[in-house]
Design an enzyme around this catalytic site. Structure first.
Site, PDB file in Angstrom:
ATOM      1  N   LYS A 113       0.827  -1.199   0.000  1.00  0.00           N
ATOM      2  CA  LYS A 113       0.000   0.000   0.000  1.00  0.00           C
ATOM      3  C   LYS A 113       0.873   1.265   0.000  1.00  0.00           C
ATOM      4  O   LYS A 113       0.641   2.191  -0.789  1.00  0.00           O
ATOM      5  CB  LYS A 113      -0.868  -0.045   1.254  1.00  0.00           C
ATOM      6  CG  LYS A 113      -1.835   1.064   1.398  1.00  0.00           C
ATOM      7  CD  LYS A 113      -2.918   0.660   2.388  1.00  0.00           C
ATOM      8  CE  LYS A 113      -2.988   1.615   3.548  1.00  0.00           C
ATOM      9  NZ  LYS A 113      -4.117   1.397   4.417  1.00  0.00           N
ATOM     10  N   SER A 114       1.893   1.277   0.852  1.00  0.00           N
ATOM     11  CA  SER A 114       2.737   2.483   0.945  1.00  0.00           C
ATOM     12  C   SER A 114       3.427   2.752  -0.381  1.00  0.00           C
ATOM     13  O   SER A 114       3.537   3.900  -0.823  1.00  0.00           O
ATOM     14  CB  SER A 114       3.832   2.299   1.989  1.00  0.00           C
ATOM     15  OG  SER A 114       3.308   1.818   3.170  1.00  0.00           O
ATOM     16  N   ARG A 151       2.900   5.951  -3.086  1.00  0.00           N
ATOM     17  CA  ARG A 151       4.033   6.807  -3.462  1.00  0.00           C
ATOM     18  C   ARG A 151       4.315   6.733  -4.964  1.00  0.00           C
ATOM     19  O   ARG A 151       4.757   7.707  -5.560  1.00  0.00           O
ATOM     20  CB  ARG A 151       5.270   6.420  -2.647  1.00  0.00           C
ATOM     21  CG  ARG A 151       5.161   6.875  -1.179  1.00  0.00           C
ATOM     22  CD  ARG A 151       6.095   6.097  -0.298  1.00  0.00           C
ATOM     23  NE  ARG A 151       6.124   6.572   1.070  1.00  0.00           N
ATOM     24  CZ  ARG A 151       5.251   6.233   2.023  1.00  0.00           C
ATOM     25  NH1 ARG A 151       4.226   5.439   1.730  1.00  0.00           N
ATOM     26  NH2 ARG A 151       5.375   6.689   3.257  1.00  0.00           N
ATOM     27  N   GLY A 197      -5.090   7.523   5.923  1.00  0.00           N
ATOM     28  CA  GLY A 197      -4.309   8.452   6.740  1.00  0.00           C
ATOM     29  C   GLY A 197      -2.987   8.779   6.077  1.00  0.00           C
ATOM     30  O   GLY A 197      -2.521   9.924   6.087  1.00  0.00           O
ATOM     31  N   SER A 210       7.751   8.461  13.027  1.00  0.00           N
ATOM     32  CA  SER A 210       6.615   8.288  12.116  1.00  0.00           C
ATOM     33  C   SER A 210       7.060   8.485  10.672  1.00  0.00           C
ATOM     34  O   SER A 210       7.544   9.545  10.290  1.00  0.00           O
ATOM     35  CB  SER A 210       5.509   9.278  12.469  1.00  0.00           C
ATOM     36  OG  SER A 210       4.641   9.424  11.358  1.00  0.00           O
ATOM     37  N   ASP A 221       2.346  -1.467  12.064  1.00  0.00           N
ATOM     38  CA  ASP A 221       1.035  -1.870  11.550  1.00  0.00           C
ATOM     39  C   ASP A 221       0.762  -3.353  11.781  1.00  0.00           C
ATOM     40  O   ASP A 221      -0.355  -3.824  11.555  1.00  0.00           O
ATOM     41  CB  ASP A 221       0.957  -1.590  10.040  1.00  0.00           C
ATOM     42  CG  ASP A 221       0.733  -0.110   9.780  1.00  0.00           C
ATOM     43  OD1 ASP A 221       0.293   0.595  10.712  1.00  0.00           O
ATOM     44  OD2 ASP A 221       1.025   0.344   8.658  1.00  0.00           O
ATOM     45  N   LYS A 234      -4.095   5.157  15.407  1.00  0.00           N
ATOM     46  CA  LYS A 234      -4.263   4.568  14.068  1.00  0.00           C
ATOM     47  C   LYS A 234      -5.752   4.607  13.695  1.00  0.00           C
ATOM     48  O   LYS A 234      -6.503   5.357  14.308  1.00  0.00           O
ATOM     49  CB  LYS A 234      -3.707   3.141  14.068  1.00  0.00           C
ATOM     50  CG  LYS A 234      -2.187   3.101  14.182  1.00  0.00           C
ATOM     51  CD  LYS A 234      -1.569   3.464  12.864  1.00  0.00           C
ATOM     52  CE  LYS A 234      -0.073   3.351  12.894  1.00  0.00           C
ATOM     53  NZ  LYS A 234       0.500   3.693  11.586  1.00  0.00           N
ATOM     54  N   ARG A 254      -7.313  -3.824  10.047  1.00  0.00           N
ATOM     55  CA  ARG A 254      -6.319  -4.750  10.627  1.00  0.00           C
ATOM     56  C   ARG A 254      -6.868  -5.485  11.851  1.00  0.00           C
ATOM     57  O   ARG A 254      -6.515  -6.623  12.113  1.00  0.00           O
ATOM     58  CB  ARG A 254      -5.038  -4.006  10.963  1.00  0.00           C
ATOM     59  CG  ARG A 254      -4.387  -3.419   9.709  1.00  0.00           C
ATOM     60  CD  ARG A 254      -2.899  -3.197   9.873  1.00  0.00           C
ATOM     61  NE  ARG A 254      -2.412  -2.274   8.848  1.00  0.00           N
ATOM     62  CZ  ARG A 254      -2.147  -2.612   7.592  1.00  0.00           C
ATOM     63  NH1 ARG A 254      -2.306  -3.859   7.180  1.00  0.00           N
ATOM     64  NH2 ARG A 254      -1.715  -1.706   6.740  1.00  0.00           N
TER      65      ARG A 254
END
Ligand code: NAP
Length: 754
Positions: A333-334, A338, A406, A479, A627, A654, A708
């Protein structure tokens, strides 16, 4: 004109004593009926040039009095509403001008620039008591006989006040429409006409034109006889009143011609694609349109984007499951997020493979489309992004909606802080409860201007055109989202932007920036870059998401007899906390065929069942597995002894307070856990429990809409003695589309109920 305040409000909240409707047709008649239905106690009178319309209005009880002469009707009225065709407004205003005293005047015309110009011609300038407006509701029928008391309920009414508009006059017009159940919005006159040209006037013009074109053909009878549902749906609006639409097309000429130009170039592109047999280009257009249609439907209906699921998706997981086979979980996902962001800002075309078609990354993709970036797909994980360069984004027409993501909201905040235009970032109900101070504060230090809702929560309004300057920022809490946000803002800042992290966090942004040819330096705990550079497009192969793989790693680690391979998983050193922690607990796990894909390390992961032991989780691993903790808590509940976690306060902010949500869920299954502000102690299996028997009971879990949490309790069922029922699981689609099917494929006994 001066505003006259009526002294008493009636039950509907309206202060008017007498409303005069000028033009008793569909729109004026419907307003009168809606007001009466809402309990309006004042008098409603009407003027119409047609005596029959007035007679019908009286007979139907729509109005209390009326006539074909304006003179006697104006005195004693507190508000005058003009509901005649747009091009008739000027002559009506001229008749009214000498009669008006202190009444508030408003209108319902479908275009606004022309009516404002008419008012300027009649009065010299738009009077402070005049509030131009437009209800976005109607029908193909006309006349008072077609009026409907519910026409405006849950519809929008756009008011277009001027700088000099009297606030009290505005408030009184608002109260009128609100009482009819409408949502009242404000916009400038110019914006109103642009928006309506595209959303209403252009489609009406196309429908009229298509029907007319076909109706002129020799075989028209044949054509209309066989016209099916699609034709009827598309052309329904061609049955609307010709005079009204002639007026609208003439009055909104400029905006309509611009919209028509855009449309014609779109049609020309499709024509070329068809003529040259370019099926890819054709499919890309159809695909984009189809995605956009679903997306906007969702926004308007406030339902879920991808699957249109209701929020009450429920999982029922039965205890008899097993875990074996070889699977590939969806893309990271990250990295998917990006890839879209940097691909959009790059020069050239970026081809992405393995893109996660989850709701979050699709929302990111849509947001860039709204900022003018051409993006093809996704189609089976493939996306083609036609980059516009660092300065090439365009101002979106409205707020950018990032759904539940988020990450997207925080990364966007950094990227948009450096643009030349204003933007508003908003999300779904759960996202708008999450704090944004962590990114907004340091961005402000860089010179960004960001407005937030109460308690620094979304929506965020980001003012463009600011000169950002690089800062040295010491993150108070580790973070990756904050670091990435600042580095992205740093691309647009003067000088260096340096971010120091108290513990290592994910470095996908840095890796991908480097991959796009934008140098990011790193020394010890600090990453930095220099603003003002360029990104060059290149191919990206997105590895499988280790966070999604985690549910299956834990599933195999806790289930006797399990033997599972997860293919092509991203094993970025900043993400492998889960592998380190599971290994420390004694899991039988090995990495096979370690390799590189698009700057990111990947491997296949082979895992077999072996009993686990509780551990004190090393604090250094916490940010590397942030996560993954909900699933790791389930591993802990199946391990011998106690597992202790500290230094994980981030879990409280979260998608849910994950420490609390997991503790509540585990307690429902009979698992013992003690909560701390920054962690938890979980008591696993006792020595005297039967070796391969259940570790805990079944129960009913509320996932609180957190994907999750939902997936963690689904895999917990593998060692439960009874069924686990999990509520509110629709958000699983945000990160792991196809989770239930894949879980069933490896042997879980999982069912989705809606
Ligand atoms: P309608 O049902 O046809 O009513 C129009 C009214 O205006 C009738 O009472 C008509 O009188 C009168 N009129 C027509 N030409 C006139 C003229 N030259 N001078 C004075 N009066 C005249 O139309 P409507 O749908 O209510 O539309 C009224 C306004 O609402 C228009 O400005 C339109 O743009 C706007 N609007 C319409 C819709 C929609 O979907 N219908 C939606 C939003 C806004 P007669 O009875 O003599 O014909």
């Amino acid at each position: 004109m001066a505003v006259s305040q009526q002294d008493s409000k009636d039950a509907s909240g309206i202060v008017e004593s007498r409303l005069l409707i000028v033009g008793l047709g569909l729109i004026g008649g419907s307003l009168a009926r809606a007001l009466k239905a809402a309990g309006f106690k004042g008098e409603i009178v009407a003027w119409d040039r047609d005596a029959d319309a007035i007679a019908s209005g009286l007979e139907m009880g729509v109005i209390d009095a009326g006539g074909t002469e304006l003179g006697p009707l104006v005195p004693g009225s507190s508000m005058i509403l003009l509901a005649v065709p747009v091009l008739a407004m000027e002559s009506v205003l001229r008749t009214l001008a000498p009669l008006i005293e202190n009444q508030v005047v408003t209108d319902v015309g479908s275009t606004k620039l022309a009516i404002r110009a008419a008012a300027e011609r009649v009065f010299g300038s738009v009077p402070a008591n005049m509030v131009l407006g437009h209800p976005i509701a109607g029908s193909e029928r006309s006349g008072v006989v077609a009026s409907d008391s519910s026409l405006y309920r849950q519809h929008k009414v756009i008011l277009t006040p001027q700088a000099n508009t009297h606030p009290e006059a505005l408030g009184r017009v608002k109260a009128l429409w609100s009482a009819c159940g409408a949502e009242v919005l404000e916009m400038t006159v110019e914006r109103h006409d642009e928006v309506l040209a595209r959303t209403s006037h252009l489609p009406h013009l196309l429908a009229f034109s298509l029907v007319d074109t076909l109706a002129r053909q020799d075989d028209r009878l044949e054509i209309f006889r066989y016209a099916a549902g699609g034709f009827r749906d598309f052309t329904r609006i061609a049955g609307s009143d010709p005079v009204m639409w002639r007026d609208i097309f003439s009055a909104n000429r400029d905006a309509l011609l611009t919209a028509l130009d855009d449309f014609e170039s779109g049609i020309a592109r499709m024509r070329r694609a068809i003529a040259s047999g370019d099926e890819d280009a054709l499919l890309a257009t159809l695909d984009r349109a189809s995605h956009a249609r679903h997306y906007f439907d969702t926004l308007l209906n406030k339902t879920r984007y991808q699957t249109m699921e209701s929020r009450n998706v429920r999982y029922r997981a039965r205890p008899s499951g097993s875990v074996s086979g070889s699977i590939r979980v969806p893309g990271d996902k990250s990295i998917s997020h990006r890839a879209i962001m940097l691909g959009a800002l790059a020069e050239g075309v970026t081809q992405v493979q393995g893109f996660l078609e989850g709701e979050d990354s699709l929302a990111t993709l849509q947001a860039f489309r709204e900022m003018g970036v051409a993006i093809e797909g996704p189609q089976q994980g493939r996306v083609t992004i036609h980059g516009v360069g660092m300065q090439g984004l365009k101002q979106p027409a409205g707020p950018l909606y990032v759904g539940n993501a988020g990450t997207a909201m925080r990364l966007f905040a950094g990227l948009l802080a450096g643009q030349a235009f204003d933007t508003e970032l908003t999300g779904d109900a759960s996202l708008t409860k999450r704090p944004m101070a962590r990114v907004a504060d340091p961005l402000r230090e860089m010179g960004a201007v960001i407005e937030t809702a109460k308690d620094q929560r979304p929506p965020l309004v980001i003012r463009g055109g600011q000169r950002l300057k690089g800062i040295v920022y010491d993150m108070p809490m580790a973070s990756a989202q904050v670091k990435s946000c600042l580095l992205l803002a740093g691309l647009y800042a003067e000088g260096e932007t340096r971010v120091r992290e108290p513990a290592p966090t994910r470095d996908h942004t840095e890796r991908m920036l480097n991959g796009f040819g934008y140098p990011v330096q790193r020394e010890g705990d600090t990453a930095w870059l220099e603003g003002g550079g360029r990104l060059i497009a290149g191919p990206i192969d997105v590895p499988s998401d280790i966070s999604s793989a985690t549910f299956f790693l834990v599933a195999a680690a806790i289930t006797p007899g399990a033997d599972l391979t997860l293919e092509h998983v991203g094993i970025n050193p900043t993400r492998i906390g889960v592998i380190n922690i599971l290994k420390a607990m004694g899991a039988d796990l090995e990495l096979i065929d370690e390799r590189e894909a698009g700057g990111e390390p990947v491997a296949d992961i082979h895992i077999r069942y072996r009993p686990l032991t509780g551990i004190d989780i090393p604090e250094a691993q916490v940010p590397l597995a942030i996560d993954e903790f909900p699933a790791l808590f389930i591993a802990a509940a199946n391990a011998q002894g106690i597992t202790r976690l500290r230094g994980a306060e981030e879990l409280r902010v979260k998608e849910s307070d994950r420490l609390q949500a997991m503790a509540d869920g585990m307690s429902a299954l009979g698992i013992k856990a003690t909560l701390y502000e920054d962690g938890i102690d979980i008591s696993g299996r006792d020595e005297d429990q039967e070796a391969e028997g259940p570790s805990y009971g079944g129960g009913h879990i509320d996932s609180l809409g957190d994907h999750r949490i939902a997936m963690s309790f689904a895999i917990a069922s593998l060692r439960a003695s009874d069924d686990i029922i999990i509520d509110d699981c629709a958000n699983v689609a945000t990160s792991f589309p196809g989770f239930v099917e894949l879980a069933r494929r490896v042997g879980l006994n999982l069912e989705e109920q809606t």
